[in-house]
Design an enzyme around this catalytic site. Structure first.
Site, mmCIF file in Angstrom:
data_model
loop_
_atom_site.group_PDB
_atom_site.id
_atom_site.type_symbol
_atom_site.label_atom_id
_atom_site.label_comp_id
_atom_site.label_asym_id
_atom_site.label_seq_id
_atom_site.Cartn_x
_atom_site.Cartn_y
_atom_site.Cartn_z
ATOM 1 N N CYS A 1 59.909 -23.529 26.567
ATOM 2 C CA CYS A 1 60.050 -23.039 28.041
ATOM 3 C C CYS A 1 60.332 -21.386 27.569
ATOM 4 O O CYS A 1 60.692 -20.723 28.708
ATOM 5 C CB CYS A 1 61.548 -23.412 28.214
ATOM 6 S SG CYS A 1 61.266 -25.382 28.666
ATOM 7 N N ASP B 1 62.671 -19.593 25.842
ATOM 8 C CA ASP B 1 63.695 -18.895 25.260
ATOM 9 C C ASP B 1 64.771 -20.123 24.500
ATOM 10 O O ASP B 1 64.577 -21.207 24.999
ATOM 11 C CB ASP B 1 64.813 -18.446 26.539
ATOM 12 C CG ASP B 1 64.355 -17.132 27.002
ATOM 13 O OD1 ASP B 1 64.182 -16.204 26.283
ATOM 14 O OD2 ASP B 1 63.998 -17.107 28.145
ATOM 15 N N CYS C 1 63.313 -12.735 24.493
ATOM 16 C CA CYS C 1 62.969 -11.397 24.377
ATOM 17 C C CYS C 1 64.155 -10.526 23.786
ATOM 18 O O CYS C 1 65.027 -11.097 23.328
ATOM 19 C CB CYS C 1 62.840 -11.222 25.959
ATOM 20 S SG CYS C 1 64.327 -11.346 26.930
ATOM 21 N N CYS D 1 69.469 -14.360 30.189
ATOM 22 C CA CYS D 1 69.948 -14.063 28.904
ATOM 23 C C CYS D 1 71.148 -14.340 28.345
ATOM 24 O O CYS D 1 71.707 -14.924 27.522
ATOM 25 C CB CYS D 1 69.480 -12.962 28.226
ATOM 26 S SG CYS D 1 67.339 -12.758 28.387
#
Length: 335
Positions: free
Chosen positions: A35, A37, A62, A106
């Site tokens: 997916c 992450d 990221c 995140c």
């Protein structure tokens, strides 16, 4: 364009507490590489005081994901479990001096991983995985519970905000109706509880999902991601791979999408051979394992194995293969 803080760059380039914690007695895992992450948070907790004495993480994602995971470990070390559970995803973002709206997911991933780790220590069940019927976004594996937690914790009132904080709706948008329902029902409950004003609450049908799918104009420059931006200023401590523009252009057959499986595999192998010398300069390597539709399975080895910059390497390889074949691909690392 978002101006990333020095702390985000610091915690991306030089992650604190990255790696495996051998003495961990609490582990929380959220997300999935498929997916985009994934985060594994490991804690060492003193059984007598329930103080977190050490914390480490492994993440795939990221630069903001790496920075957020690193920041989380710095925040929680030395805290009791009860105090750690009071930490919000906004606390993680604030510690870094802020994150762009589209990268707030995140910090949410860090929050969820912490909740999962504490539950693991206490022998409780943490339902990061969706139960049947609860999955909302198939593209990113986001369930209704995660959306509701993000909406409540951050007082979200628009579908766009939900996407920024959870990634739900950031793909094909077939989940939009369900996303809307969860957002509207949660906002209605928050109004009743006095958490938001009635006029702030989202109402079904308020947003046309087509507005959330903005198409880039032909010839328009591709917006830079946080990786693009910080990597441009990355200290020259490692050999960089060539830019995508330097990769040999795909043949006309690829651009028309009429590649046979054999032709596609051959082009992928050629693309990997073009970037492998740059990986080897840093002591790493990348080997093709399998191709299944748009998924390209590769094995990282050498210095690339377990490296916190591995996600950047994968993103770079993926970009170059897409440029070479002229079609969407997803690079999936396997062990």
């Amino acid at each position: 364009m978002w101006d990333y803080t020095d702390k985000v760059k610091e915690y991306f380039f030089d992650p604190k507490n990255a790696g495996v914690l051998e003495e961990a007695n609490a582990v929380g895992e959220v997300g999935a590489i498929s997916c985009g992450d994934a985060l594994k948070l490991m804690l060492a907790v003193d059984p007598e005081t329930e103080v977190i004495t050490a914390a480490k993480f492994q993440t795939f994602g990221c630069g903001s994901a790496i920075a957020s995971s690193s920041a989380l470990t710095e925040i929680i070390i030395g805290k009791t479990l009860e105090d750690a559970l009071k930490i919000s995803n906004q606390d993680i973002a604030d510690f870094l001096g802020g994150l762009p709206p589209e990268k707030m997911h995140c910090s949410v991933m860090g929050y969820e991983a912490l909740q999962a780790a504490v539950a693991n220590y206490r022998g409780e069940e943490w339902q990061d995985d969706h139960e049947e019927g609860e999955l909302v976004c198939k593209c990113f594996g986001v369930d209704a519970g995660m959306i509701e937690r993000a909406v409540r914790a951050n007082k979200l009132t628009t579908p766009e905000q939900v996407t920024f904080y959870t990634k739900a709706g950031g793909g094909c948008l077939t989940c939009f109706d369900k996303l809307e329902e969860v957002l509207a029902s949660t906002n209605a409950a928050m109004v009743t509880e006095g958490l938001i004003m009635a006029e702030e609450a989202y109402r079904l049908g308020s947003v046309d999902p087509r507005q959330l799918k903005t198409k880039a104009k032909p010839g328009a420059a591709k917006p830079k991601t946080d990786i693009d931006q910080v990597m441009a200023k990355r200290p020259p401590t490692a050999s960089a791979m060539p830019p995508a523009s330097a990769v040999a252009a795909a043949p006309s057959l690829a651009s028309t999408g009429r590649l046979t499986t054999v032709q596609k595999i051959r082009l992928i192998e050629e693309g990997l051979e073009e970037v492998r010398p740059f990986l080897k300069k840093d002591g790493g390597d990348c080997e093709l394992i399998d191709v299944d539709g748009s998924n390209v399975y590769v094995k990282l080895s050498g210095a690339c194995t377990g490296c916190q910059m591995a996600s950047v390497t994968i993103n770079g390889v993926q970009e170059r293969l897409i440029a070479k074949l002229g079609m969407p691909l997803r690079i999936v690392p396997v062990s």
